[in-house]
Design a protein around this motif. Structure first.
Motif, PDB file in Angstrom:
ATOM      1  N   ASP A   1      20.214  59.294  29.901  1.00 36.80           N
ATOM      2  CA  ASP A   1      21.349  59.248  30.797  1.00 36.80           C
ATOM      3  C   ASP A   1      20.839  58.772  32.154  1.00 36.80           C
ATOM      4  O   ASP A   1      19.902  59.342  32.719  1.00 36.80           O
ATOM      5  CB  ASP A   1      21.979  60.641  30.916  1.00 36.80           C
ATOM      6  CG  ASP A   1      23.155  60.666  31.853  1.00 36.80           C
ATOM      7  OD1 ASP A   1      24.271  60.332  31.412  1.00 36.80           O
ATOM      8  OD2 ASP A   1      22.958  61.028  33.037  1.00 36.80           O
ATOM      9  N   LEU A   2      21.434  57.716  32.691  1.00 39.63           N
ATOM     10  CA  LEU A   2      20.905  57.076  33.903  1.00 39.63           C
ATOM     11  C   LEU A   2      20.880  58.021  35.090  1.00 39.63           C
ATOM     12  O   LEU A   2      19.919  58.038  35.863  1.00 39.63           O
ATOM     13  CB  LEU A   2      21.722  55.822  34.214  1.00 39.63           C
ATOM     14  CG  LEU A   2      21.636  54.692  33.175  1.00 39.63           C
ATOM     15  CD1 LEU A   2      22.491  53.512  33.603  1.00 39.63           C
ATOM     16  CD2 LEU A   2      20.185  54.270  32.976  1.00 39.63           C
ATOM     17  N   ASP A   3      21.929  58.808  35.254  1.00 34.97           N
ATOM     18  CA  ASP A   3      21.957  59.742  36.393  1.00 34.97           C
ATOM     19  C   ASP A   3      20.882  60.809  36.259  1.00 34.97           C
ATOM     20  O   ASP A   3      20.248  61.204  37.241  1.00 34.97           O
ATOM     21  CB  ASP A   3      23.337  60.402  36.488  1.00 34.97           C
ATOM     22  CG  ASP A   3      24.426  59.394  36.831  1.00 34.97           C
ATOM     23  OD1 ASP A   3      24.103  58.379  37.485  1.00 34.97           O
ATOM     24  OD2 ASP A   3      25.579  59.610  36.430  1.00 34.97           O
ATOM     25  N   SER A   4      20.665  61.269  35.033  1.00 39.88           N
ATOM     26  CA  SER A   4      19.660  62.301  34.791  1.00 39.88           C
ATOM     27  C   SER A   4      18.245  61.749  34.897  1.00 39.88           C
ATOM     28  O   SER A   4      17.322  62.461  35.310  1.00 39.88           O
ATOM     29  CB  SER A   4      19.883  62.924  33.414  1.00 39.88           C
ATOM     30  OG  SER A   4      18.844  63.805  33.081  1.00 39.88           O
TER      31      SER A   4
ATOM     32  N   LEU B   1      10.436  57.494  37.226  1.00 39.64           N
ATOM     33  CA  LEU B   1      10.891  56.105  37.278  1.00 39.64           C
ATOM     34  C   LEU B   1      10.290  55.377  38.477  1.00 39.64           C
ATOM     35  O   LEU B   1       9.962  54.194  38.393  1.00 39.64           O
ATOM     36  CB  LEU B   1      12.419  56.047  37.338  1.00 39.64           C
ATOM     37  CG  LEU B   1      13.160  56.480  36.067  1.00 39.64           C
ATOM     38  CD1 LEU B   1      14.658  56.283  36.237  1.00 39.64           C
ATOM     39  CD2 LEU B   1      12.658  55.703  34.851  1.00 39.64           C
ATOM     40  N   GLN B   2      10.140  56.090  39.594  1.00 34.81           N
ATOM     41  CA  GLN B   2       9.528  55.487  40.778  1.00 34.81           C
ATOM     42  C   GLN B   2       8.062  55.146  40.512  1.00 34.81           C
ATOM     43  O   GLN B   2       7.574  54.082  40.928  1.00 34.81           O
ATOM     44  CB  GLN B   2       9.642  56.443  41.966  1.00 34.81           C
ATOM     45  CG  GLN B   2       9.000  55.923  43.249  1.00 34.81           C
ATOM     46  CD  GLN B   2       9.091  56.932  44.382  1.00 34.81           C
ATOM     47  OE1 GLN B   2       9.968  57.801  44.391  1.00 34.81           O
ATOM     48  NE2 GLN B   2       8.178  56.840  45.326  1.00 34.81           N
ATOM     49  N   VAL B   3       7.354  56.044  39.806  1.00 37.93           N
ATOM     50  CA  VAL B   3       5.949  55.803  39.477  1.00 37.93           C
ATOM     51  C   VAL B   3       5.817  54.577  38.578  1.00 37.93           C
ATOM     52  O   VAL B   3       4.962  53.712  38.799  1.00 37.93           O
ATOM     53  CB  VAL B   3       5.345  57.047  38.792  1.00 37.93           C
ATOM     54  CG1 VAL B   3       3.945  56.746  38.259  1.00 37.93           C
ATOM     55  CG2 VAL B   3       5.293  58.218  39.766  1.00 37.93           C
ATOM     56  N   LEU B   4       6.695  54.487  37.581  1.00 38.02           N
ATOM     57  CA  LEU B   4       6.626  53.358  36.650  1.00 38.02           C
ATOM     58  C   LEU B   4       7.067  52.060  37.310  1.00 38.02           C
ATOM     59  O   LEU B   4       6.503  50.991  37.037  1.00 38.02           O
ATOM     60  CB  LEU B   4       7.489  53.642  35.413  1.00 38.02           C
ATOM     61  CG  LEU B   4       7.045  54.855  34.561  1.00 38.02           C
ATOM     62  CD1 LEU B   4       8.005  55.070  33.404  1.00 38.02           C
ATOM     63  CD2 LEU B   4       5.623  54.668  34.056  1.00 38.02           C
TER      64      LEU B   4
END
Length: 262
Positions: A168-171, A191-194
């Motif tokens: 889920d994108l928000d999660s 997600l920021q790390v990747l």
């Protein structure tokens, strides 16, 4: 009117048989878990024309065993469940949504969602104590996942899970690294790390490559050492034979002997 004994006996047997059938019927009603039954700590209702089982905030420590087979929506949120065992929902073939958020889940077995993976549309595991999840638990799982607010250990296994899962994108934005192989990743959204170019699987592969290189180098050094030792041993043996004189020199004759001979 007086009834003869054979006729009375026949009527008695018929009454007894009817009573036994009735008792057996009521026993079946009580003993068989019908699809319409509901766990004592839950509420069974209808939602959008389908059966919903609501077990929220009931202090449950495990997933109930007597959930109706025709359930479509299952809410188990805000309890004290610590584990999702193998085949926990296998008998619930109509299940489409599971809410397990805000529990104390720490362990998810590899076959936890076997039997419902194909039909499941939504799975909420947010707000638990999950550090890692086996990749095989998500195989064939088509559900939209909510994994936020867990103390994730950001490593290669989690990265591979995210590649396979439908998040889920928000999660997904709230999946934060609680621990990680590199301190600079701790406290940051995964997600920021990747997105910054990190590859959590690269370190593991490099470690495996280094280990293989060290093992190969050690084997090669051992072989070279053996060859050098063998050559040195042969060379020392050859030198020893070359330095050895072919015959011993004869002792000089005494002076007195020569003059006598003359």
């Amino acid at each position: 009117m007086r009834i003869s004994s054979p006729r009375l006996a026949k009527m008695t047997l018929s009454t007894t048989a009817a009573t036994s059938v009735a008792q057996a019927f009521f026993c079946l009603l009580l003993c068989i878990p019908w699809a319409g039954s509901c766990p004592p700590s839950c509420q069974c209702t209808q939602r959008a024309g389908a059966k919903a089982v609501l077990c929220s905030s009931q202090h449950l420590e495990e997933i109930p065993k007597d959930i109706p087979r025709d359930v479509v929506f299952l809410k188990l949120d805000a309890n004290s469940i610590t584990r999702i065992p193998s085949n926990a929902f296998r008998h619930l073939s109509h299940l489409e949504e599971i809410d397990l958020s805000r529990n104390a889940i720490e362990k998810i077995d590899g076959a936890a969602f076997r039997g419902v993976a194909a039909g499941l549309r939504s799975l909420d595991l947010s707000g638990n104590r999950i550090r890692s999840i086996p990749k095989e638990a998500l195989l064939a799982l088509k559900a939209r996942l909510r994994l936020a607010n867990n103390p994730w250990h950001c490593e290669c296994a989690l990265q591979e899970v995210l590649w396979e899962a439908r998040l889920d994108l928000d999660s997904a934005r709230d999946i934060t690294c609680h621990t990680a192989p590199r301190q600079e990743y701790v406290g940051k959204p995964l997600l920021q790390v990747l997105d910054a170019g990190a590859n959590l699987c690269g370190a593991r592969r490099r470690s495996a490559d280094v280990a293989a290189f060290v093992a190969m180098f050690g084997w090669f050094a051992m072989v070279i050492g053996y060859v050098l030792c063998y050559v040195r041993h042969n060379r020392e043996g050859s030198c020893g034979h070359g330095d050895r004189p072919s015959s011993l020199p004869s002792a000089p004759a005494p002076a007195g002997t020569s003059s006598t001979a003359l």
